[in-house]
Write an enzyme that holds these catalytic residues in place. Structure first.
Site, PDB file in Angstrom:
ATOM      1  N   HIS A  51     101.833  49.040  45.881  1.00 52.49           N
ATOM      2  CA  HIS A  51     101.480  48.469  44.579  1.00 52.49           C
ATOM      3  C   HIS A  51     102.753  48.350  43.757  1.00 52.49           C
ATOM      4  CE1 HIS A  51      97.259  48.924  45.422  1.00 52.49           C
ATOM      5  NE2 HIS A  51      97.500  50.141  45.854  1.00 52.49           N
ATOM      6  N   LEU A  52     102.944  47.194  43.116  1.00 54.15           N
ATOM      7  CA  LEU A  52     104.125  46.999  42.281  1.00 54.15           C
ATOM      8  C   LEU A  52     104.106  47.966  41.097  1.00 54.15           C
ATOM      9  CD1 LEU A  52     103.911  43.121  42.339  1.00 54.15           C
ATOM     10  CD2 LEU A  52     105.816  44.430  43.298  1.00 54.15           C
ATOM     11  N   SER A  53     102.920  48.123  40.504  1.00 56.18           N
ATOM     12  CA  SER A  53     102.779  48.999  39.331  1.00 56.18           C
ATOM     13  C   SER A  53     102.313  50.387  39.764  1.00 56.18           C
ATOM     14  CB  SER A  53     101.752  48.390  38.359  1.00 56.18           C
ATOM     15  OG  SER A  53     100.444  48.433  38.942  1.00 56.18           O
ATOM     16  N   GLU A  95     100.281  50.992  52.207  1.00 55.71           N
ATOM     17  CA  GLU A  95      99.726  50.357  51.008  1.00 55.71           C
ATOM     18  C   GLU A  95     100.792  50.347  49.929  1.00 55.71           C
ATOM     19  OE1 GLU A  95      96.252  52.406  49.690  1.00 55.71           O
ATOM     20  OE2 GLU A  95      96.173  51.382  47.748  1.00 55.71           O
ATOM     21  N   TYR A 120     104.663  43.786  36.329  1.00 56.76           N
ATOM     22  CA  TYR A 120     104.845  43.350  37.722  1.00 56.76           C
ATOM     23  C   TYR A 120     106.239  42.832  38.038  1.00 56.76           C
ATOM     24  CZ  TYR A 120      99.797  43.762  37.728  1.00 56.76           C
ATOM     25  OH  TYR A 120      98.507  44.240  37.613  1.00 56.76           O
ATOM     26  N   ARG A 164      91.642  51.390  38.275  1.00 51.79           N
ATOM     27  CA  ARG A 164      92.715  51.157  39.236  1.00 51.79           C
ATOM     28  C   ARG A 164      93.153  52.442  39.958  1.00 51.79           C
ATOM     29  NH1 ARG A 164      94.336  45.852  37.986  1.00 51.79           N
ATOM     30  NH2 ARG A 164      94.128  45.337  35.775  1.00 51.79           N
ATOM     31  N   ARG A 168     103.718  36.004  34.486  1.00 53.21           N
ATOM     32  CA  ARG A 168     103.137  36.747  33.357  1.00 53.21           C
ATOM     33  C   ARG A 168     103.290  38.232  33.571  1.00 53.21           C
ATOM     34  NH1 ARG A 168      97.618  35.976  33.471  1.00 53.21           N
ATOM     35  NH2 ARG A 168      97.445  37.139  31.530  1.00 53.21           N
ATOM     36  N   PRO A 223      94.906  38.954  46.002  1.00 52.52           N
ATOM     37  CA  PRO A 223      94.642  37.910  45.006  1.00 52.52           C
ATOM     38  C   PRO A 223      95.538  37.981  43.788  1.00 52.52           C
ATOM     39  CG  PRO A 223      92.890  39.545  45.055  1.00 52.52           C
ATOM     40  CD  PRO A 223      93.754  39.812  46.239  1.00 52.52           C
ATOM     41  N   ASN A 224      95.896  36.787  43.305  1.00 49.89           N
ATOM     42  CA  ASN A 224      96.696  36.556  42.101  1.00 49.89           C
ATOM     43  C   ASN A 224      98.185  36.861  42.264  1.00 49.89           C
ATOM     44  OD1 ASN A 224      94.513  35.742  40.243  1.00 49.89           O
ATOM     45  ND2 ASN A 224      93.810  37.838  40.577  1.00 49.89           N
ATOM     46  N   ASP A 238      87.478  48.352  56.330  1.00 46.70           N
ATOM     47  CA  ASP A 238      86.912  48.323  57.678  1.00 46.70           C
ATOM     48  C   ASP A 238      87.813  47.549  58.645  1.00 46.70           C
ATOM     49  OD1 ASP A 238      83.398  48.064  56.654  1.00 46.70           O
ATOM     50  OD2 ASP A 238      84.741  49.804  56.864  1.00 46.70           O
ATOM     51  N   ARG A 278      97.532  53.434  34.780  1.00 44.51           N
ATOM     52  CA  ARG A 278      96.849  52.283  34.196  1.00 44.51           C
ATOM     53  C   ARG A 278      95.362  52.583  33.995  1.00 44.51           C
ATOM     54  NH1 ARG A 278      98.504  46.999  37.246  1.00 44.51           N
ATOM     55  NH2 ARG A 278      97.655  46.102  35.313  1.00 44.51           N
ATOM     56  N   ALA A 336      93.649  43.375  43.426  1.00 48.61           N
ATOM     57  CA  ALA A 336      92.352  43.849  42.925  1.00 48.61           C
ATOM     58  C   ALA A 336      91.410  44.304  44.030  1.00 48.61           C
ATOM     59  CB  ALA A 336      91.694  42.746  42.108  1.00 48.61           C
ATOM     60  N   ASN A 393      99.612  44.815  49.978  1.00 49.01           N
ATOM     61  CA  ASN A 393      99.302  44.984  48.565  1.00 49.01           C
ATOM     62  C   ASN A 393      97.975  44.273  48.339  1.00 49.01           C
ATOM     63  OD1 ASN A 393      98.944  44.919  45.833  1.00 49.01           O
ATOM     64  ND2 ASN A 393     101.085  44.438  45.353  1.00 49.01           N
ATOM     65  N   HIS A 430      90.576  48.093  44.899  1.00 53.53           N
ATOM     66  CA  HIS A 430      89.601  48.916  44.187  1.00 53.53           C
ATOM     67  C   HIS A 430      88.157  48.561  44.503  1.00 53.53           C
ATOM     68  CE1 HIS A 430      93.345  49.602  42.124  1.00 53.53           C
ATOM     69  NE2 HIS A 430      93.367  48.347  41.675  1.00 53.53           N
TER      70      HIS A 430
HETATM   71  O1  LIG Z   1     100.375  46.940  41.021  1.00 53.70           O
HETATM   72  C1  LIG Z   1      99.985  46.171  41.938  1.00 53.70           C
HETATM   73  O2  LIG Z   1     100.726  45.621  42.779  1.00 53.70           O
HETATM   74  C2  LIG Z   1      98.486  45.828  42.045  1.00 53.70           C
HETATM   75  O3  LIG Z   1      98.086  45.972  43.409  1.00 53.70           O
HETATM   76  C3  LIG Z   1      98.352  44.421  41.618  1.00 53.70           C
HETATM   77  C4  LIG Z   1      97.328  43.972  40.807  1.00 53.70           C
HETATM   78  C5  LIG Z   1      97.363  42.613  40.191  1.00 53.70           C
HETATM   79  C6  LIG Z   1      96.385  42.248  39.286  1.00 53.70           C
HETATM   80  C7  LIG Z   1      96.410  41.015  38.681  1.00 53.70           C
HETATM   81  C8  LIG Z   1      97.444  40.147  38.895  1.00 53.70           C
HETATM   82  C9  LIG Z   1      98.408  40.534  39.762  1.00 53.70           C
HETATM   83  S1  LIG Z   1      99.770  39.528  40.122  1.00 53.70           S
HETATM   84  C10 LIG Z   1     100.056  38.715  38.616  1.00 53.70           C
HETATM   85  C11 LIG Z   1     100.891  39.294  37.679  1.00 53.70           C
HETATM   86  C12 LIG Z   1     101.160  38.636  36.496  1.00 53.70           C
HETATM   87  C13 LIG Z   1     100.587  37.401  36.232  1.00 53.70           C
HETATM   88  C14 LIG Z   1      99.717  36.847  37.139  1.00 53.70           C
HETATM   89  C15 LIG Z   1      99.432  37.499  38.343  1.00 53.70           C
HETATM   90  C16 LIG Z   1      98.382  41.746  40.415  1.00 53.70           C
HETATM   91  C17 LIG Z   1      96.204  44.837  40.406  1.00 53.70           C
HETATM   92  O4  LIG Z   1      94.936  44.175  40.644  1.00 53.70           O
HETATM   93  C18 LIG Z   1      96.209  46.180  41.124  1.00 53.70           C
HETATM   94  O5  LIG Z   1      95.356  47.058  40.400  1.00 53.70           O
HETATM   95  C19 LIG Z   1      97.622  46.726  41.195  1.00 53.70           C
END
Ligand SMILES: O=C(O)[C@]1(O)C=C(c2cccc(Sc3ccccc3)c2)[C@@H](O)[C@H](O)C1
Length: 146
Positions: free
Chosen positions: A103-105, A101, A25, A114, A20, A12-13, A90, A110, A80, A77, A83
């Site tokens: 993660h960008l960050s 797995e 990221y 997380r 942003r 998600p996201n 499963d 953090r 959210a 990836n 976590h």
């Molecule tokens: O670091 C990641 O790739 C991660 O998997 C990515 C996440 C994440 C969280 C919110 C938004 C986004 S992508 C994003 C970035 C900037 C603006 C809008 C969305 C990724 C986190 O939920 C995780 O804890 C960490």
């Protein structure tokens, strides 16, 4: 040269990447990342499919489909859902191939919430904090494993 089929799943996201928080990221969009990964795979003679979803069930359905379509590895990836989702864990436990797995960050630098990942209980490897290069490192590992 071995070849195979890899599925990249974005949670998600991640469809908002590049808009942003570039300090966390990066500046690349998800399309930038997917296009570069597909080029990387094709150059190695591999097939790569990618899917982003904001919905847990859609990610689970994609994992189920990968069990039956010849996919040999999933690079995920979970964002959210990393976590929170026992359901994604499963589903991955029912997939017999390689799971990496990504993660960008660096989630360990953090917020404490997380620092835990349900997916890591299944993942064969975890890469965090390398930005989009983490996806390429995961793909290299999958290709080298054959
Ligand atoms: O670091 C990641 O790739 C991660 O998997 C990515 C996440 C994440 C969280 C919110 C938004 C986004 S992508 C994003 C970035 C900037 C603006 C809008 C969305 C990724 C986190 O939920 C995780 O804890 C960490």
């Amino acid at each position: 040269m071995m070849s195979g089929k890899v599925l990249v799943l974005h949670g998600p996201n991640l469809n908002l990447l590049g808009t942003r928080e570039p300090e966390i990221y990066g500046h690349e969009t998800l399309a930038d990342i997917d296009n570069a990964l597909r080029e990387h795979a094709v150059l190695e003679g591999w097939e790569l499919a990618s899917r982003q979803s904001n919905h847990e069930g859609e990610l689970i359905d994609a994992i189920h489909a990968a069990r039956l379509d010849g996919t040999v590895a999933i690079i995920i990836n979970p964002a959210a859902y990393t976590h929170t989702s026992v359901a994604i864990l499963d589903a991955l436990n029912a997939f017999d191939g390689t799971v990496i797995e990504v993660h960008l960050s660096n989630v360990h630098k953090r917020e404490s919430f997380r620092h835990h990942s349900y997916v890591s209980l299944r993942a064969d490897g975890v890469i965090a904090g390398l930005g989009s290069q983490g996806y390429h490192a995961a793909l290299d590992a999958v290709i080298r494993k054959g």
